[in-house]
Write a protein that holds these residues in place. Structure first.
Motif, PDB file in Angstrom:
ATOM      1  N   LEU A 281       6.742   7.056  10.998  1.00  0.00           N
ATOM      2  CA  LEU A 281       6.625   6.055   9.934  1.00  0.00           C
ATOM      3  C   LEU A 281       7.021   4.659  10.432  1.00  0.00           C
ATOM      4  O   LEU A 281       6.328   3.679  10.174  1.00  0.00           O
ATOM      5  CB  LEU A 281       7.510   6.475   8.747  1.00  0.00           C
ATOM      6  CG  LEU A 281       7.542   5.518   7.554  1.00  0.00           C
ATOM      7  CD1 LEU A 281       6.186   5.409   6.890  1.00  0.00           C
ATOM      8  CD2 LEU A 281       8.591   5.965   6.527  1.00  0.00           C
ATOM      9  N   GLU A 282       8.131   4.586  11.187  1.00  0.00           N
ATOM     10  CA  GLU A 282       8.652   3.277  11.613  1.00  0.00           C
ATOM     11  C   GLU A 282       7.639   2.556  12.502  1.00  0.00           C
ATOM     12  O   GLU A 282       7.433   1.348  12.383  1.00  0.00           O
ATOM     13  CB  GLU A 282       9.979   3.430  12.389  1.00  0.00           C
ATOM     14  CG  GLU A 282      11.112   4.075  11.606  1.00  0.00           C
ATOM     15  CD  GLU A 282      10.905   5.571  11.339  1.00  0.00           C
ATOM     16  OE1 GLU A 282      10.206   6.237  12.149  1.00  0.00           O
ATOM     17  OE2 GLU A 282      11.398   6.064  10.312  1.00  0.00           O
TER      18      GLU A 282
ATOM     19  N   ALA B  78       0.818  -1.205   0.000  1.00  0.00           N
ATOM     20  CA  ALA B  78       0.000   0.000   0.000  1.00  0.00           C
ATOM     21  C   ALA B  78       0.859   1.265   0.000  1.00  0.00           C
ATOM     22  O   ALA B  78       1.962   1.281   0.552  1.00  0.00           O
ATOM     23  CB  ALA B  78      -0.900   0.004   1.230  1.00  0.00           C
ATOM     24  N   MET B  79       0.312   2.323  -0.603  1.00  0.00           N
ATOM     25  CA  MET B  79       0.900   3.656  -0.453  1.00  0.00           C
ATOM     26  C   MET B  79       0.564   4.173   0.943  1.00  0.00           C
ATOM     27  O   MET B  79      -0.491   3.846   1.500  1.00  0.00           O
ATOM     28  CB  MET B  79       0.279   4.646  -1.443  1.00  0.00           C
ATOM     29  CG  MET B  79       0.502   4.326  -2.889  1.00  0.00           C
ATOM     30  SD  MET B  79      -0.180   5.654  -3.949  1.00  0.00           S
ATOM     31  CE  MET B  79      -1.900   5.202  -3.989  1.00  0.00           C
ATOM     32  N   ILE B  80       1.453   5.002   1.492  1.00  0.00           N
ATOM     33  CA  ILE B  80       1.157   5.716   2.729  1.00  0.00           C
ATOM     34  C   ILE B  80       1.142   7.199   2.348  1.00  0.00           C
ATOM     35  O   ILE B  80       2.125   7.698   1.793  1.00  0.00           O
ATOM     36  CB  ILE B  80       2.242   5.460   3.802  1.00  0.00           C
ATOM     37  CG1 ILE B  80       2.387   3.960   4.065  1.00  0.00           C
ATOM     38  CG2 ILE B  80       1.906   6.207   5.094  1.00  0.00           C
ATOM     39  CD1 ILE B  80       3.587   3.610   4.940  1.00  0.00           C
TER      40      ILE B  80
ATOM     41  N   GLY C  22      -1.088  15.151   0.677  1.00  0.00           N
ATOM     42  CA  GLY C  22      -1.065  14.226  -0.455  1.00  0.00           C
ATOM     43  C   GLY C  22       0.319  13.697  -0.785  1.00  0.00           C
ATOM     44  O   GLY C  22       0.490  12.995  -1.782  1.00  0.00           O
ATOM     45  N   VAL C  23       1.308  14.014   0.061  1.00  0.00           N
ATOM     46  CA  VAL C  23       2.671  13.526  -0.197  1.00  0.00           C
ATOM     47  C   VAL C  23       2.770  12.048   0.172  1.00  0.00           C
ATOM     48  O   VAL C  23       2.228  11.617   1.193  1.00  0.00           O
ATOM     49  CB  VAL C  23       3.691  14.363   0.622  1.00  0.00           C
ATOM     50  CG1 VAL C  23       5.077  13.726   0.610  1.00  0.00           C
ATOM     51  CG2 VAL C  23       3.740  15.782   0.080  1.00  0.00           C
ATOM     52  N   ARG C  24       3.454  11.275  -0.667  1.00  0.00           N
ATOM     53  CA  ARG C  24       3.657   9.848  -0.377  1.00  0.00           C
ATOM     54  C   ARG C  24       4.822   9.652   0.568  1.00  0.00           C
ATOM     55  O   ARG C  24       5.876  10.245   0.393  1.00  0.00           O
ATOM     56  CB  ARG C  24       3.885   9.080  -1.676  1.00  0.00           C
ATOM     57  CG  ARG C  24       2.574   8.798  -2.369  1.00  0.00           C
ATOM     58  CD  ARG C  24       2.775   8.211  -3.711  1.00  0.00           C
ATOM     59  NE  ARG C  24       3.305   6.848  -3.674  1.00  0.00           N
ATOM     60  CZ  ARG C  24       3.378   6.078  -4.757  1.00  0.00           C
ATOM     61  NH1 ARG C  24       2.993   6.543  -5.927  1.00  0.00           N
ATOM     62  NH2 ARG C  24       3.850   4.855  -4.664  1.00  0.00           N
ATOM     63  N   LEU C  25       4.639   8.770   1.555  1.00  0.00           N
ATOM     64  CA  LEU C  25       5.611   8.627   2.632  1.00  0.00           C
ATOM     65  C   LEU C  25       6.270   7.254   2.689  1.00  0.00           C
ATOM     66  O   LEU C  25       7.216   7.056   3.459  1.00  0.00           O
ATOM     67  CB  LEU C  25       4.918   8.892   3.983  1.00  0.00           C
ATOM     68  CG  LEU C  25       4.215  10.256   4.091  1.00  0.00           C
ATOM     69  CD1 LEU C  25       3.360  10.308   5.359  1.00  0.00           C
ATOM     70  CD2 LEU C  25       5.246  11.381   4.096  1.00  0.00           C
ATOM     71  N   GLU C  26       5.785   6.285   1.898  1.00  0.00           N
ATOM     72  CA  GLU C  26       6.399   4.948   1.985  1.00  0.00           C
ATOM     73  C   GLU C  26       7.812   5.004   1.437  1.00  0.00           C
ATOM     74  O   GLU C  26       8.096   5.745   0.494  1.00  0.00           O
ATOM     75  CB  GLU C  26       5.543   3.894   1.274  1.00  0.00           C
ATOM     76  CG  GLU C  26       5.551   3.941  -0.245  1.00  0.00           C
ATOM     77  CD  GLU C  26       4.545   4.914  -0.846  1.00  0.00           C
ATOM     78  OE1 GLU C  26       3.918   5.682  -0.091  1.00  0.00           O
ATOM     79  OE2 GLU C  26       4.403   4.915  -2.088  1.00  0.00           O
TER      80      GLU C  26
END
Ligand code: WAQ
Ligand code: MG
Length: 265
Positions: free
Chosen positions: A237-238, A122-124, A130-134
């Protein structure tokens, strides 16, 4: 009792792209049959045979959480464009900013992995910007270590089948969404399958549960995926990824299943 349980994960790829996957939790005695079932699924998933099937089995050594599955609602829509408008409205109601909804839908429709491919996970997405964080945009985060508890399998399957929701995709997506909804900072999830013949998808949020939408893409469309929208204030995130990938969660039962309702724009 949750003694001697194993996480079993399968994922298959064809031409370097993800084509099928599954995550289950089972007792030692069930593993051989379950592994065979998941390999058979991988072999019959796409139009072409997979190049590689990964199957990994890990014994669960840490505490297993027990939860209830989210409530299920179904919004009936006449076509996929109305379905995406419905998804958009549900995501906005959950607190996702318009810019983040639009970004997620554009990526899902185009293939969110590099080269316009389907992601394995999945995208995060930051729910405000709307910025992607993965960290890896091809893999994303793969939610695993969740399943129905053994005693819940028969009653939950029966309740879903009685509501016309007996497809294995529904039970699996419900367990995945149930785990995702309790993740730290989670605002909402958007999902539709990459299978060209499975057109329904859902928006889930902690307040309204699992909200199915009968059409989120056109027949034959091979793109799909998942977007997990998060509130990034004080969020890490972690910690988010560790919960989704490693914390084992078993579901003991289902909430309510509402009859389908027409979506009014
Ligand atoms: N963790 C994160 N992302 C995943 C996972 C996972 N364990 N499994 C799949 N994905 C991502 C990946 O990008 C797939 O391409 C995409 O989701 C779709 O996966 O109520 O069947 O298994 O009628 O094709 C939802 C509606 C069905 C069910 C979803 O997804 C209903 C579905 P699929
Ligand atoms: Mg899947």
């Amino acid at each position: 009792m949750d003694r001697d349980l194993y996480s079993i994960r399968m994922r298959a790829e064809h031409g370097g792209a993800h084509c099928s996957g599954a995550e289950r939790i089972a007792a030692a005695g069930e593993l051989s049959a379950l592994a065979a079932e998941l390999v058979a699924r991988a072999l019959s998933a796409g139009s072409a045979p997979p190049d590689r099937i990964h199957c990994s089995i890990d014994r669960l050594t840490e505490k297993v959480l027990h939860r209830q599955l989210p409530d299920v609602k179904t919004f009936a829509v006449p076509d996929w464009t109305t379905g995406r408008a419905c998804a958009r409205a549900l995501l906005l109601r959950a607190g996702v900013a318009p810019v983040a909804v639009d970004a997620a839908m554009t990526w899902l429709a185009a293939g969110p992995a590099p080269g316009g491919r389907v992601m394995r996970g999945a995208m995060i997405i930051d729910a405000q910007t709307g910025v992607r964080l993965e960290t890896d945009p091809a893999r994303g985060v793969r939610v695993s270590r969740m399943d129905l508890a053994l005693a819940a399998r028969q009653p939950v399957s029966a309740a879903l089948a009685a509501a016309g929701l007996g497809h294995h995709r529904v039970a699996e997506a419900l367990a995945l969404a149930g785990k995702v909804l309790a993740a730290p900072g989670l605002v909402a999830e958007l999902c539709w399958s990459d299978a060209p013949d499975y057109l329904s998808g859902y928006v889930a949020d902690p307040l309204h549960g699992y909200q199915r939408i009968t059409r989120l893409k056109a027949a034959g469309d091979v793109f799909g995926g998942r977007a997990l929208f998060v509130r990034t204030n004080g969020w890490q995130l972690e910690e988010f990824v560790a919960y989704l990938e490693r914390q084992a969660v078993l579901f003991d039962g289902l909430g309510t299943i509402s009859p389908p309702q027409e979506w009014e724009c």
